[in-house]
Write a protein that holds these residues in place. Structure first.
Motif, PDB file in Angstrom:
ATOM      1  N   PHE A 151      -1.540 -17.916   2.707  1.00 57.54           N
ATOM      2  CA  PHE A 151      -0.707 -17.970   3.901  1.00 57.54           C
ATOM      3  C   PHE A 151       0.500 -17.056   3.685  1.00 57.54           C
ATOM      4  CE2 PHE A 151       3.111 -20.160   5.683  1.00 57.54           C
ATOM      5  CZ  PHE A 151       2.893 -19.846   7.016  1.00 57.54           C
ATOM      6  N   VAL A 152       0.724 -16.122   4.609  1.00 61.34           N
ATOM      7  CA  VAL A 152       1.791 -15.133   4.407  1.00 61.34           C
ATOM      8  C   VAL A 152       2.928 -15.247   5.416  1.00 61.34           C
ATOM      9  CG1 VAL A 152       0.254 -13.470   3.294  1.00 61.34           C
ATOM     10  CG2 VAL A 152       0.547 -13.413   5.787  1.00 61.34           C
ATOM     11  N   GLY A 153       2.760 -16.062   6.435  1.00 60.31           N
ATOM     12  CA  GLY A 153       3.842 -16.196   7.407  1.00 60.31           C
ATOM     13  C   GLY A 153       3.323 -16.579   8.783  1.00 60.31           C
ATOM     14  N   CYS A 154       4.187 -16.460   9.785  1.00 58.48           N
ATOM     15  CA  CYS A 154       3.826 -16.825  11.160  1.00 58.48           C
ATOM     16  C   CYS A 154       4.225 -15.721  12.122  1.00 58.48           C
ATOM     17  CB  CYS A 154       4.539 -18.117  11.585  1.00 58.48           C
ATOM     18  SG  CYS A 154       4.089 -19.574  10.654  1.00 58.48           S
ATOM     19  N   LYS A 155       3.533 -15.681  13.219  1.00 54.93           N
ATOM     20  CA  LYS A 155       3.955 -14.807  14.319  1.00 54.93           C
ATOM     21  C   LYS A 155       5.064 -15.543  15.069  1.00 54.93           C
ATOM     22  CE  LYS A 155      -0.147 -11.988  15.124  1.00 54.93           C
ATOM     23  NZ  LYS A 155       0.572 -10.717  14.927  1.00 54.93           N
ATOM     24  N   GLU A 156       6.289 -15.111  14.852  1.00 55.04           N
ATOM     25  CA  GLU A 156       7.443 -15.783  15.454  1.00 55.04           C
ATOM     26  C   GLU A 156       7.709 -15.149  16.819  1.00 55.04           C
ATOM     27  OE1 GLU A 156      10.690 -16.236  12.475  1.00 55.04           O
ATOM     28  OE2 GLU A 156       9.235 -15.327  11.096  1.00 55.04           O
ATOM     29  N   GLN A 157       7.316 -15.844  17.868  1.00 54.59           N
ATOM     30  CA  GLN A 157       7.355 -15.237  19.198  1.00 54.59           C
ATOM     31  C   GLN A 157       7.553 -16.305  20.281  1.00 54.59           C
ATOM     32  OE1 GLN A 157       4.507 -16.103  21.080  1.00 54.59           O
ATOM     33  NE2 GLN A 157       3.549 -17.112  19.349  1.00 54.59           N
ATOM     34  N   ARG A 158       7.836 -15.845  21.492  1.00 53.93           N
ATOM     35  CA  ARG A 158       8.105 -16.733  22.629  1.00 53.93           C
ATOM     36  C   ARG A 158       6.960 -16.799  23.634  1.00 53.93           C
ATOM     37  NH1 ARG A 158      13.607 -17.869  22.724  1.00 53.93           N
ATOM     38  NH2 ARG A 158      14.756 -16.571  21.246  1.00 53.93           N
ATOM     39  N   VAL A 159       5.997 -15.927  23.477  1.00 48.29           N
ATOM     40  CA  VAL A 159       4.964 -15.787  24.502  1.00 48.29           C
ATOM     41  C   VAL A 159       4.128 -17.052  24.643  1.00 48.29           C
ATOM     42  CG1 VAL A 159       2.893 -14.511  25.170  1.00 48.29           C
ATOM     43  CG2 VAL A 159       4.883 -13.291  24.248  1.00 48.29           C
ATOM     44  N   THR A 160       3.672 -17.612  23.527  1.00 53.06           N
ATOM     45  CA  THR A 160       2.779 -18.766  23.622  1.00 53.06           C
ATOM     46  C   THR A 160       3.492 -19.985  24.205  1.00 53.06           C
ATOM     47  OG1 THR A 160       3.222 -19.262  21.286  1.00 53.06           O
ATOM     48  CG2 THR A 160       1.235 -18.027  21.787  1.00 53.06           C
ATOM     49  N   GLY A 161       4.726 -20.229  23.773  1.00 53.04           N
ATOM     50  CA  GLY A 161       5.466 -21.363  24.315  1.00 53.04           C
ATOM     51  C   GLY A 161       5.643 -21.248  25.816  1.00 53.04           C
ATOM     52  N   PHE A 162       5.965 -20.048  26.269  1.00 50.82           N
ATOM     53  CA  PHE A 162       6.123 -19.816  27.713  1.00 50.82           C
ATOM     54  C   PHE A 162       4.787 -19.995  28.441  1.00 50.82           C
ATOM     55  CE2 PHE A 162       5.795 -17.015  31.383  1.00 50.82           C
ATOM     56  CZ  PHE A 162       6.936 -17.358  32.110  1.00 50.82           C
ATOM     57  N   ALA A 163       3.724 -19.389  27.902  1.00 50.56           N
ATOM     58  CA  ALA A 163       2.421 -19.418  28.567  1.00 50.56           C
ATOM     59  C   ALA A 163       1.836 -20.829  28.621  1.00 50.56           C
ATOM     60  CB  ALA A 163       1.451 -18.474  27.852  1.00 50.56           C
ATOM     61  N   ILE A 164       2.003 -21.599  27.557  1.00 50.55           N
ATOM     62  CA  ILE A 164       1.483 -22.972  27.521  1.00 50.55           C
ATOM     63  C   ILE A 164       2.061 -23.784  28.682  1.00 50.55           C
ATOM     64  CG2 ILE A 164       1.606 -25.166  26.256  1.00 50.55           C
ATOM     65  CD1 ILE A 164       1.570 -23.358  23.667  1.00 50.55           C
ATOM     66  N   HIS A 165       3.370 -23.699  28.842  1.00 48.35           N
ATOM     67  CA  HIS A 165       4.025 -24.537  29.843  1.00 48.35           C
ATOM     68  C   HIS A 165       3.893 -23.955  31.253  1.00 48.35           C
ATOM     69  CE1 HIS A 165       5.809 -25.834  25.995  1.00 48.35           C
ATOM     70  NE2 HIS A 165       5.695 -27.023  26.563  1.00 48.35           N
ATOM     71  N   ALA A 166       3.755 -22.651  31.347  1.00 45.93           N
ATOM     72  CA  ALA A 166       3.458 -22.053  32.657  1.00 45.93           C
ATOM     73  C   ALA A 166       2.076 -22.499  33.127  1.00 45.93           C
ATOM     74  CB  ALA A 166       3.526 -20.532  32.569  1.00 45.93           C
ATOM     75  N   ALA A 167       1.126 -22.600  32.193  1.00 46.98           N
ATOM     76  CA  ALA A 167      -0.219 -23.071  32.540  1.00 46.98           C
ATOM     77  C   ALA A 167      -0.181 -24.531  32.972  1.00 46.98           C
ATOM     78  CB  ALA A 167      -1.157 -22.892  31.346  1.00 46.98           C
ATOM     79  N   ILE A 168       0.659 -25.333  32.320  1.00 44.13           N
ATOM     80  CA  ILE A 168       0.796 -26.744  32.715  1.00 44.13           C
ATOM     81  C   ILE A 168       1.379 -26.839  34.121  1.00 44.13           C
ATOM     82  CG2 ILE A 168       2.053 -28.887  32.220  1.00 44.13           C
ATOM     83  CD1 ILE A 168       1.747 -28.243  29.250  1.00 44.13           C
ATOM     84  N   ALA A 169       2.352 -25.976  34.432  1.00 45.86           N
ATOM     85  CA  ALA A 169       2.928 -25.956  35.783  1.00 45.86           C
ATOM     86  C   ALA A 169       1.862 -25.588  36.810  1.00 45.86           C
ATOM     87  CB  ALA A 169       4.086 -24.960  35.839  1.00 45.86           C
ATOM     88  N   ALA A 170       1.031 -24.595  36.487  1.00 44.41           N
ATOM     89  CA  ALA A 170      -0.040 -24.181  37.393  1.00 44.41           C
ATOM     90  C   ALA A 170      -1.045 -25.312  37.590  1.00 44.41           C
ATOM     91  CB  ALA A 170      -0.732 -22.937  36.846  1.00 44.41           C
TER      92      ALA A 170
END
Length: 536
Positions: free
Chosen positions: A390-409
């Motif tokens: 394990f070398v690290g994580c993709k530290e980003q905002r896209v998935t958090g935004f997309a997950i909850h936008a999909a829940i709104a939809a």
């Protein structure tokens, strides 16, 4: 021997050097805006990369997985809260809060890998507050709103004055008890629903009971088995990474297909996800809470329960973000505890005035979000053989935004489709969420060794797994005592959570840090041993 922890003397290896905790040298309280300004200044330069780093296939798998992982608890908690509050706050409110607050948090927080959501302790407190409103003869929602506004104000002041500096002085001891607690709740609730709600329920036909268990097992088993393929040497690295990344999504699809097949074969369709029939408040009330309908004296008295709410949200938020920011996750971008708490305080105030549930960092969902964004590489070990690292994580905002936008939809236009999802498939997902969050949890590893008793060859583990077991050189009696104390704390918190005194839950969390200090003070565990048992 102090507290029975001491054992035969064993020569300890030098404890690993630990990086100092963030802000550990800073005071518990700072001048207003100092901590928040520092967080914003440190994190803002990375905002563009937060978006760029989210453009990957891994993000697609994370969204497919976490969409259900975030939606299902909102529906479950909302349905239960609708009963305990007489429909004042129900499934629609929980889903709407999850969607809107999740989007805003993903955009403006300092740690977007954290997922905010509904939690059991907050649900329990809201139920108690509804009962209190009945006893006082006052309307529930205005009392709820004033309580939330007071709590939000306390959190807002705490964020501005950098009170999160104190939480950053906590250690893995507290983090792992809390993490084990939430994981245990997820697994227990899922297993209880399958066992007592179906298999052992005399009111459920045998065919339906079997179909429920089979569907849950198909979801959990498929996701778990495919996730383990990441280390399958027979597959090429791109293939096994792809399969492991999409394992939870494939598991959910398998469970849905299994549920449909079982229902068709048995002639008894499985219970489905209880989505609201239409978009609107559960009770048909206006969205805006009539704040002025509560007598002035109760507006002021609401500050009393608000204090407990503020403590609960403060610890839930900060401990979860600490777990996400753990050194073991190998994150590289700056943290921002005060900025995160500031965002939560503003969201809590907004939710209060429209009668939506208060949301806070959700431990199991956040840990799984980190896991879904983890990056692995094949490296050569000391013997020259290749192994996955394990070398690290993709530290980003896209998935958090997309997950909850999909829940709104889904709330606005996908209710009928989601209402066809077998509930049993989501129970299997809950099991996977709970168990996968325990990966790398040292308390869980020590507990399994302890419960295994004579079946576990500790000498062999000390020899072959020393890298994963920093406590290997600690006297075993000390390790057992330390682990038993953590398990006792876990058991006590589980018992308290389900009791009428569940509102005191945050007090127990706050007491874990002093308990660790007491172990050192009494000599039950030496400083060198603690550095190994409680190493980040």
């Amino acid at each position: 021997p102090a507290l029975g922890f001491r054992g035969p003397a064993v020569r300890l290896a030098a404890p690993p050097r630990r990086a100092p905790a963030l802000h550990a040298t800073k005071p518990l309280v700072e001048a207003p805006f100092v901590g928040v300004a520092r967080d914003v200044k440190g994190r803002l330069p990375y905002y563009a990369s937060d978006v760029k780093d989210g453009a990957s296939v891994k993000s697609v798998s994370a969204v497919l997985y976490l969409f259900f992982a975030c939606l299902a608890p909102a529906v479950a908690f909302g349905s239960l809260q609708g009963v305990t509050t007489g429909g004042a706050i129900g499934a629609v409110e929980y889903i709407a809060s999850t969607a809107v607050c999740g989007i805003i948090y993903a955009l403006f927080s300092a740690q977007p890998l954290t997922i905010i959501g509904s939690t059991g302790p907050v649900l329990a407190f809201t139920s108690v507050l509804h009962a209190l409103a009945g006893k006082l003869g006052v309307p529930f929602l205005p009392l709820y709103a004033w309580t939330g506004l007071w709590a939000s104000a306390m959190l807002f002041v705490g964020a501005l004055c950098s009170l999160s500096n104190g939480v950053e002085r906590l250690t893995r001891f507290t983090d792992e008890i809390f993490s084990n607690l939430i994981s245990t709740i997820f697994v227990y609730e899922a297993a209880r629903d399958v066992l007592f709600g179906a298999l052992l329920n005399p009111n459920v036909a045998a065919a339906s009971a079997f179909s429920t268990a089979f569907t849950a097992a198909a979801t959990f088993g498929t996701a778990t088995w495919l996730a383990a393929r990441r280390s399958a040497e027979a597959l090429k690295r791109p293939v096994r990474n792809f399969v492991a990344d999409f394992a939870p999504a494939i598991g959910i699809a398998t469970g849905i297909a299994a549920g449909g097949w079982c229902g068709a074969r048995s002639g008894a369709p499985l219970a489905k996800l209880a989505m609201p029939a239409s978009f609107g408040t559960t009770s048909g009330r206006p969205w805006l809470v009539p704040l002025l309908s509560l007598d002035v004296k109760y507006r002021w008295l609401a500050a009393i329960p608000a204090t407990m709410v503020a403590v609960l949200l403060f610890f839930d938020q900060n401990i979860t973000v600490r777990i996400v920011n753990s050194e073991s996750n190998k994150l590289k971008k700056p943290t921002g505890y005060h900025q995160d708490l500031l965002v939560v305080s503003i969201l809590s105030a907004a939710c209060s005035v429209v009668g939506l549930p208060w949301l806070v960092a959700a431990t199991v969902r956040s840990i799984n979000h980190v896991r879904a964004n983890s990056v692995y590489e094949t490296v050569a070990n000391d013997d020259g053989a290749s192994e996955l690292e394990f070398v690290g994580c993709k530290e980003q905002r896209v998935t958090g935004f997309a997950i909850h936008a999909a829940i709104a939809a889904a709330l606005l236009g996908g209710r009928e489709l989601l209402a066809k999802t077998p509930k049993a498939a989501l129970m299997g997902l809950f099991m996977y969420l709970g168990t996968s969050a325990l990966k790398g949890n040292q308390m869980f590893a020590r507990s399994t060794e302890l419960l295994g008793g004579p079946l576990v060859d500790l000498d062999k583990l000390d020899e072959t797994r020393a890298k994963d077991r920093p406590w290997a050189t600690v006297p075993r009696a000390t390790t057992r005592g330390f682990t038993l104390l953590q398990l006792a704390c876990l058991g006590g918190m589980m018992t308290l959570k389900s009791s009428p005194l569940g509102v005191l839950f945050p007090v127990i969390i706050a007491g874990l840090g002093p308990l660790r200090w007491l172990m050192l003070k009494t000599g039950a565990v030496t400083a060198d041993e603690m550095a190994l048992l409680d190493a980040d």
